[in-house]
Structure formats: C-alpha cells, structure tokens
Design an enzyme around this catalytic site. Sequence first.
Site, PDB file in Angstrom:
ATOM      1  N   SER A 143       9.595   3.752  -8.172  1.00  0.00           N
ATOM      2  CA  SER A 143       8.361   4.029  -8.888  1.00  0.00           C
ATOM      3  C   SER A 143       8.290   5.311  -9.697  1.00  0.00           C
ATOM      4  O   SER A 143       7.324   5.532 -10.420  1.00  0.00           O
ATOM      5  CB  SER A 143       7.184   3.976  -7.912  1.00  0.00           C
ATOM      6  OG  SER A 143       7.010   2.679  -7.416  1.00  0.00           O
ATOM      7  N   SER A 148       5.569   2.171  -9.890  1.00  0.00           N
ATOM      8  CA  SER A 148       4.118   2.158  -9.901  1.00  0.00           C
ATOM      9  C   SER A 148       3.511   3.367 -10.610  1.00  0.00           C
ATOM     10  O   SER A 148       2.318   3.404 -10.866  1.00  0.00           O
ATOM     11  CB  SER A 148       3.603   2.108  -8.457  1.00  0.00           C
ATOM     12  OG  SER A 148       4.044   3.234  -7.709  1.00  0.00           O
ATOM     13  N   LYS A 193      -0.039  11.602 -10.272  1.00  0.00           N
ATOM     14  CA  LYS A 193      -0.343  10.213  -9.964  1.00  0.00           C
ATOM     15  C   LYS A 193      -1.601  10.132  -9.099  1.00  0.00           C
ATOM     16  O   LYS A 193      -1.845  11.002  -8.257  1.00  0.00           O
ATOM     17  CB  LYS A 193       0.853   9.593  -9.252  1.00  0.00           C
ATOM     18  CG  LYS A 193       0.810   8.091  -9.060  1.00  0.00           C
ATOM     19  CD  LYS A 193       2.127   7.623  -8.461  1.00  0.00           C
ATOM     20  CE  LYS A 193       2.163   6.135  -8.193  1.00  0.00           C
ATOM     21  NZ  LYS A 193       3.472   5.719  -7.622  1.00  0.00           N
TER      22      LYS A 193
END
Length: 472
Positions: free
Chosen positions: A179, A155, A80
């Site tokens: 997330s 996310s 990420k």
Amino acid sequence: MPHQDLDLFDLTITQALEGLAARRFSAREYAQSLIARSDTQKSLNALVSHDWDRLLKAAGAIDASGKAGQDLGGIPLCLKDNINTGILPTGAATGALAHHVAKAPAPVAKALFDAGALLGATGNMHELAFGISSNNGVTGPVHNPWNPAMIPGGSSGGVAAAVAARMMPGGIGTDTGASVRLPASLCGLVGFRPTVGRYPGDGIVPISHTRDTAGPITRSVADAQLLDRVMVGSNTATAPAQLSGLRLGVPRGYFFEALDPAVAANAEAALKALREAGVILIEADIPDVGPLDAAVSFPLVLYEFMQDLPRYLRDNGLDLTMQDILSGIGSPDVKGLVASQLGPDAMPETVYRKAIDEDRPKLQAAYADYFKSHDVEAVIFPTAPLAARPIGDDETVELNGERVPTFATFIRNTDPGSNAAIPGISLPSGLSPDGLPLGMELDGPALSDDRLLAIAAAIETVFAFDAKPPVR
C-alpha cells in the site's frame, strides 16, 4: 533565484528546505502555493480533510521562530487518513470513524511534527486500507493524476495522488502488502516500506501488527531518506551506493511472469541500464516464494485484523464494536471481507498459528538464504505486473487479453517481501505507451534499510525518471 520565478509547489522536500533556509521564500508563501495547487486539483479527490487556515498560521509561526528550512521546518506533509495526527480526524476513510480526532499524534507523526513538519492534509485511501484501488464507497474514488480515469493504486492512493499532483511535496502512507509501493509505482513516485518495526506502529488504524508499517511516499529517494531519518530518530545521512560491482538478484521465476508487455519491456530496459552502469545481475529464483507467500498472507491479515482493530478502538477511547465498523463501511469489497470475519467463515486460529509459527519463518528463511547464498544485496523486479487500470475494475482487470483478479494481480510482486518483513522500495522507471508510470522494486535483507536506500539513491540516477503528470 527570486521566489516569484519558481513554481513553489513543484519543489521536492529537499529543494524546498534549501529555499526556505536561504530565505528565497517564506514557509507561509510555500504553504500558500501548495494550498492553491490543492484547490486546482480538487477533482482528483486525493484529500479527505484539511484546515488551510491552521496550516497558514503554523507556517507563519515557523517563519517567526526562524526555524524555516531547519530539519523539516516549514514542510507541509500529507498523512494517510489512518494515521493519528491529533489535529485532523483519523477516519481511515470509513463511516464509523469519520469524526474521530485522536487525542495525540501517532509516534511517526509526532516525530515529523517535532522536526518542524506541518500537517498539510490527510490523504484519501481504500476504505480501512483493505484494497489496492482507492475506489472508496464512503469518501469517493481517488483519481490518478496521470489519467483521472485510472486508479492511483492503494491503499495509500490519496497520498500518492497528492504528491504526484504537486499538492503536497511528500507524505506518509501505510503498507501491509503493497500500500505504499504500489501507489508510488502507479503514480510515478518513490515509495519506501521499511523493515517492520523500524518505525513505531502505535496510533495507526491497524490491519495486521505483523505486517503493517508506515512508509514515505516522495518524489525523490533523498526525500524518502530524510523522512526516514526523522521517523527513526537518526542524524546520519547515507551517501548513494557505488553501482560498479553491486550485486543484485533477478528472480525471474514468479516476479517476472505474466507481465504486461509495457512492464516487461520497461523491466528489461531497466536491467540493461543497470548492467551498463556496472551492476552485476545474478539471475536466480527464490525457492517456493509463491506458495510460501500464499500460505502466510491472508491468514495473518484476517486473523490479526479482528484482534488489532478492536484494540485500537479501545486504546483511542472509541465506544465502537466491530458491528459498528461494519455498518459504516460503504465499499462492497471491504464490507464483504469484514462481514466474513464476523461470521462462521472467520479465519480459524489454528490456520493463523500455522501461518505465523511455521510458514512465515520458512518464507523469511528462503529470503535470508537467497541473499546469503547468491551474495546479493537486494533483489530487483517490477513493482506490479501492470500499470494503472480503470476505476471500477474492482473485481477483475485485463492483463494480456484475460480478466484476472484485481487485488491478487496488483499485489503479486509486493506481497512476499511484506510477509517476510523485509524492506522494499519502489522507484519510478518509465512510462507505458499510454503515458502511465511504471516502477521497479528493490527488496533487501531484514534491517538493511539504510543500505537499501543508498542503493536506491544510486539506481535513481540510472533510471533518471523526470516526467510529471500533465497539467490539468
């Protein structure tokens, strides 16, 4: 099996390691396959940055060292965009950090690299990790591989989309309230959130040190277990649990309320399959879980964000103020939230102290008492009340004929365990009539991570999810 007969990009991490160890293909050939696949899937906007030439050189070096297939040798991963890699920018998909390259990788990334994993790419995300849609005003929206008109969740939506689309075999996201588990659920993947503190949190653009944790996003529990062991520094593999006699709690109050019909039907089918496999399901609710979660959730996030992000900026030598961060935000929802904390509406310390000193311990005690009093090893429930919804439904989404708040609705089931700091894992459990993935989550007691993964490995065989996104 000759390597030319395989779709190398379709291999799980475990399968790829077996092929690399047996010299059925090289790490460079494997990387080439993933790069080609990533290029064909560009329209998903799953990746923020990559360096294909560097990846190919690194794969060639693994081949030359003879370590391909050992540990994680030769496996490219998607990290990420808020995790320091020391190689590619750590941008958190926001304007002010777009060109920030950390001097060193985060400890979780270093552990993976030290085991031979390669940095494949960084994954697009909801800006600053403050949302669940991955509809980003700076880097653009991430598209769900199962239906590009839909969100992938957030996310960590870019990591999930990249893994589901076979651009990368696995990845590492971060999870504050949903997330890792939510995008895994919406993209048909496994998403594991460990007990907070199981992995070091340094070198990750933060929201809340009390709630944040990194977590694997993979296509199998075995792959999640492997990445978990590497990040923990353990060489001990745990066998799948025995399902016969396994006791799981089913907290219908709160977690099973107001579900989309497809989610409700899938959940009942999952519970029925578990009963038939010998699992003992204990129907019992967690007292006051909703109100306790609400008392903890936003006070922790909003107050700690204003302490933790400036600390990250200082620690990484970034001469940026919170006003600079605000100026670089392009997503209206994130901009409004951060702006509110720079003004008179900022979360008061008194509210935060009550949340962390009084309300959070009550929530943690409610979970601990539940597991003990009902003699259950985990609870099971739908990861989200609904499947993926259209990109752009940022404020409200449709659920059972009504428009309901997007963020609060999608995180409703994942948030309580996050605030209690207990481990949770989302498993793919089926498809909706529209062909969108659905997930079921297992939450276990604090520090029961290895046992929870073992339970998930057994339940994975019951759900037997083997669908993959349509080829585009």
